[in-house]
Design a protein around this motif. Structure first.
Motif, mmCIF file in Angstrom:
data_model
loop_
_atom_site.group_PDB
_atom_site.id
_atom_site.type_symbol
_atom_site.label_atom_id
_atom_site.label_comp_id
_atom_site.label_asym_id
_atom_site.label_seq_id
_atom_site.Cartn_x
_atom_site.Cartn_y
_atom_site.Cartn_z
ATOM 1 N N ALA A 140 0.828 -1.207 0.000
ATOM 2 C CA ALA A 140 0.000 0.000 0.000
ATOM 3 C C ALA A 140 0.860 1.253 0.000
ATOM 4 C CB ALA A 140 -0.930 -0.007 1.216
ATOM 5 N N VAL A 141 1.920 1.259 0.799
ATOM 6 C CA VAL A 141 2.814 2.422 0.859
ATOM 7 C C VAL A 141 3.498 2.656 -0.483
ATOM 8 C CG1 VAL A 141 4.924 3.311 1.908
ATOM 9 C CG2 VAL A 141 3.180 2.249 3.347
ATOM 10 N N ALA A 142 3.907 1.551 -1.137
ATOM 11 C CA ALA A 142 4.591 1.660 -2.429
ATOM 12 C C ALA A 142 3.630 1.942 -3.576
ATOM 13 C CB ALA A 142 5.368 0.377 -2.722
ATOM 14 N N GLY A 143 2.318 1.922 -3.302
ATOM 15 C CA GLY A 143 1.339 2.174 -4.353
ATOM 16 C C GLY A 143 1.158 1.015 -5.300
ATOM 17 N N VAL A 144 1.570 -0.180 -4.881
ATOM 18 C CA VAL A 144 1.458 -1.354 -5.743
ATOM 19 C C VAL A 144 0.069 -1.953 -5.668
ATOM 20 C CG1 VAL A 144 2.301 -3.706 -6.101
ATOM 21 C CG2 VAL A 144 3.917 -1.856 -5.642
ATOM 22 N N GLU A 145 -0.467 -2.053 -4.463
ATOM 23 C CA GLU A 145 -1.750 -2.724 -4.290
ATOM 24 C C GLU A 145 -2.407 -2.221 -3.018
ATOM 25 O OE1 GLU A 145 -3.514 -7.308 -4.221
ATOM 26 O OE2 GLU A 145 -1.368 -6.916 -4.371
ATOM 27 N N ARG A 146 -3.650 -1.794 -3.127
ATOM 28 C CA ARG A 146 -4.397 -1.329 -1.962
ATOM 29 C C ARG A 146 -5.169 -2.491 -1.354
ATOM 30 N NH1 ARG A 146 -7.749 2.497 -4.178
ATOM 31 N NH2 ARG A 146 -6.050 4.012 -4.048
ATOM 32 N N MET A 147 -5.142 -2.578 -0.018
ATOM 33 C CA MET A 147 -5.836 -3.657 0.671
ATOM 34 C C MET A 147 -7.335 -3.372 0.722
ATOM 35 S SD MET A 147 -5.351 -5.124 4.562
ATOM 36 C CE MET A 147 -3.593 -5.341 4.346
ATOM 37 N N SER A 148 -8.140 -4.308 0.209
ATOM 38 C CA SER A 148 -9.585 -4.156 0.261
ATOM 39 C C SER A 148 -10.101 -4.552 1.637
ATOM 40 C CB SER A 148 -10.246 -5.023 -0.815
ATOM 41 O OG SER A 148 -10.099 -6.399 -0.489
ATOM 42 N N ARG A 149 -11.381 -4.284 1.879
ATOM 43 C CA ARG A 149 -11.965 -4.641 3.171
ATOM 44 C C ARG A 149 -11.990 -6.148 3.371
ATOM 45 N NH1 ARG A 149 -17.232 -0.526 3.575
ATOM 46 N NH2 ARG A 149 -16.023 1.433 3.621
ATOM 47 N N PHE A 150 -12.306 -6.894 2.295
ATOM 48 C CA PHE A 150 -12.330 -8.342 2.418
ATOM 49 C C PHE A 150 -10.928 -8.896 2.671
ATOM 50 C CE2 PHE A 150 -16.466 -7.992 0.272
ATOM 51 C CZ PHE A 150 -17.208 -8.878 1.034
ATOM 52 N N GLN A 151 -9.930 -8.298 2.033
ATOM 53 C CA GLN A 151 -8.569 -8.735 2.271
ATOM 54 C C GLN A 151 -8.148 -8.450 3.704
ATOM 55 O OE1 GLN A 151 -6.639 -6.654 -0.963
ATOM 56 N NE2 GLN A 151 -6.384 -8.552 -2.120
ATOM 57 N N ALA A 152 -8.506 -7.274 4.214
ATOM 58 C CA ALA A 152 -8.186 -6.943 5.599
ATOM 59 C C ALA A 152 -8.876 -7.908 6.559
ATOM 60 C CB ALA A 152 -8.601 -5.502 5.901
ATOM 61 N N LEU A 153 -10.128 -8.242 6.274
ATOM 62 C CA LEU A 153 -10.851 -9.198 7.108
ATOM 63 C C LEU A 153 -10.190 -10.576 7.036
ATOM 64 C CD1 LEU A 153 -13.267 -9.934 8.887
ATOM 65 C CD2 LEU A 153 -14.596 -10.324 6.794
#
Length: 324
Positions: free
Chosen positions: A126-139
């Protein structure tokens, strides 16, 4: 509207399934590496084991990668900062830190802290701007990490309150950071470089960095014991967790992203006790089964959820375009 899935959708689903199978096999090899490492801990010093692992891997792999390495060498040289970063964090960093940690910390601390790797990967991505964590991924990360915590606590969450951070724990944290950097850096690997060439170059960088460290152990009188068992152990760690697993990991990260790939590391607290039960005579407890169910549930949540933002396309400024 047709009820049949489009060819692109079918291809994407097939790729995801293949990547998940590849990741499961990768983590299987890596989990057994922990068992092998523990089995020879008293016979092979940790820095020497890491060096022999990658020296053997390079010697075995080089004949297969040589023509790709020779062709792609100019591109690799132009991207030497990326190559140096990947080689130092993966080959020289992560594996060596784990071997050092297992001499200085308890298994419960090591496994729990190592299980933070998917979180570290997701944050770095996320910091590198490669991939943002979705809510389902966080869960999925939260559910899976809960299962890991339950396993390493032996079924008693109160045990987590008594954990103390020591030097070995810091080595494990350093290992997770190294692997997080490497997994994200894979998205910025040199364009048009064959995977075999990239892996061989990473092995070379890591091995050169490990050589003086292993030499320091030898100078201090810490030499490996040569037996059929130690030779077999070095052969295993050189081939399966080093060559085959890295090829599968690199391809899977490119196929489904570092966040989803990283969560498969949570399978290690399931597989490592299983190997220990089969080969070391240890018992598998109920807490492993309960925690394993939570881990698998987290994997399902994360693997089924689409990423909130796709990874940027590969850059093509490191090498001229050409047919492969």
């Amino acid at each position: 509207m047709s009820a049949h899935p489009s060819p692109a959708t079918t291809a994407d689903a097939t790729t995801r399934r293949r990547a998940m199978a590849a990741l499961a096999l990768t983590v299987t090899f890596w989990s057994f590496n922990f068992v092998v490492g523990r089995a020879v801990a008293g016979d092979i010093p940790p820095l020497t084991l890491s060096f022999l692992r990658w020296l053997g891997a390079l010697l075995i792999f080089l004949p297969f990668a040589w023509r790709h390495l020779r062709r792609d060498w100019p591109s690799l040289l132009r991207a030497w900062p990326k190559l140096l970063l990947m080689g130092l964090t993966s080959v020289a960093g992560y594996n060596t830190f784990v071997y050092l940690a297992l001499e200085r910390t308890t298994a419960i601390n090591a496994v729990l802290l190592n299980a933070t790797m998917p979180i570290v990967i997701a944050i770095m991505a996320a910091v590198a701007g490669v991939e943002r964590m979705s809510r389902f991924q966080a869960l999925g990360v939260a559910v899976s990490f809960g299962g890991v915590a339950y396993i390493v606590a032996g079924g008693n969450p109160a045990h987590l309150l008594s954990l103390q951070i020591g030097a070995g724990d810091l080595w494990i944290l350093g290992a997770t950071v190294c692997w997080g950097i490497y997994s994200v850096a894979l998205r910025f690997k040199p364009a048009h470089v064959h995977p075999f060439a990239l892996l061989a170059a990473n092995m070379l960088v890591g091995m050169l960095a490990l050589a003086p460290l292993a030499a320091s152990e030898a100078i201090a009188g810490h030499l490996p014991v040569v037996t059929p068992a130690t030779i077999a152990a070095v052969a295993y760690v050189a081939i399966f967790p080093s060559i085959i697993a890295y090829i599968l990991w690199n391809w899977s990260v490119a196929a489904i992203g570092p966040n989803r790939a990283g969560l498969f590391m949570h399978l290690m607290p399931i597989l490592t006790p299983l190997w220990s039960m089969l080969f070391l005579g240890e018992r598998l407890g109920v807490h492993h089964l309960v925690g394993g169910i939570a881990i698998l549930a987290g994997l399902v949540l994360t693997s089924r959820a689409p990423s909130a933002r796709p990874a940027p396309p590969a850059r093509h400024d490191d090498a001229p375009r050409r047919d492969r």
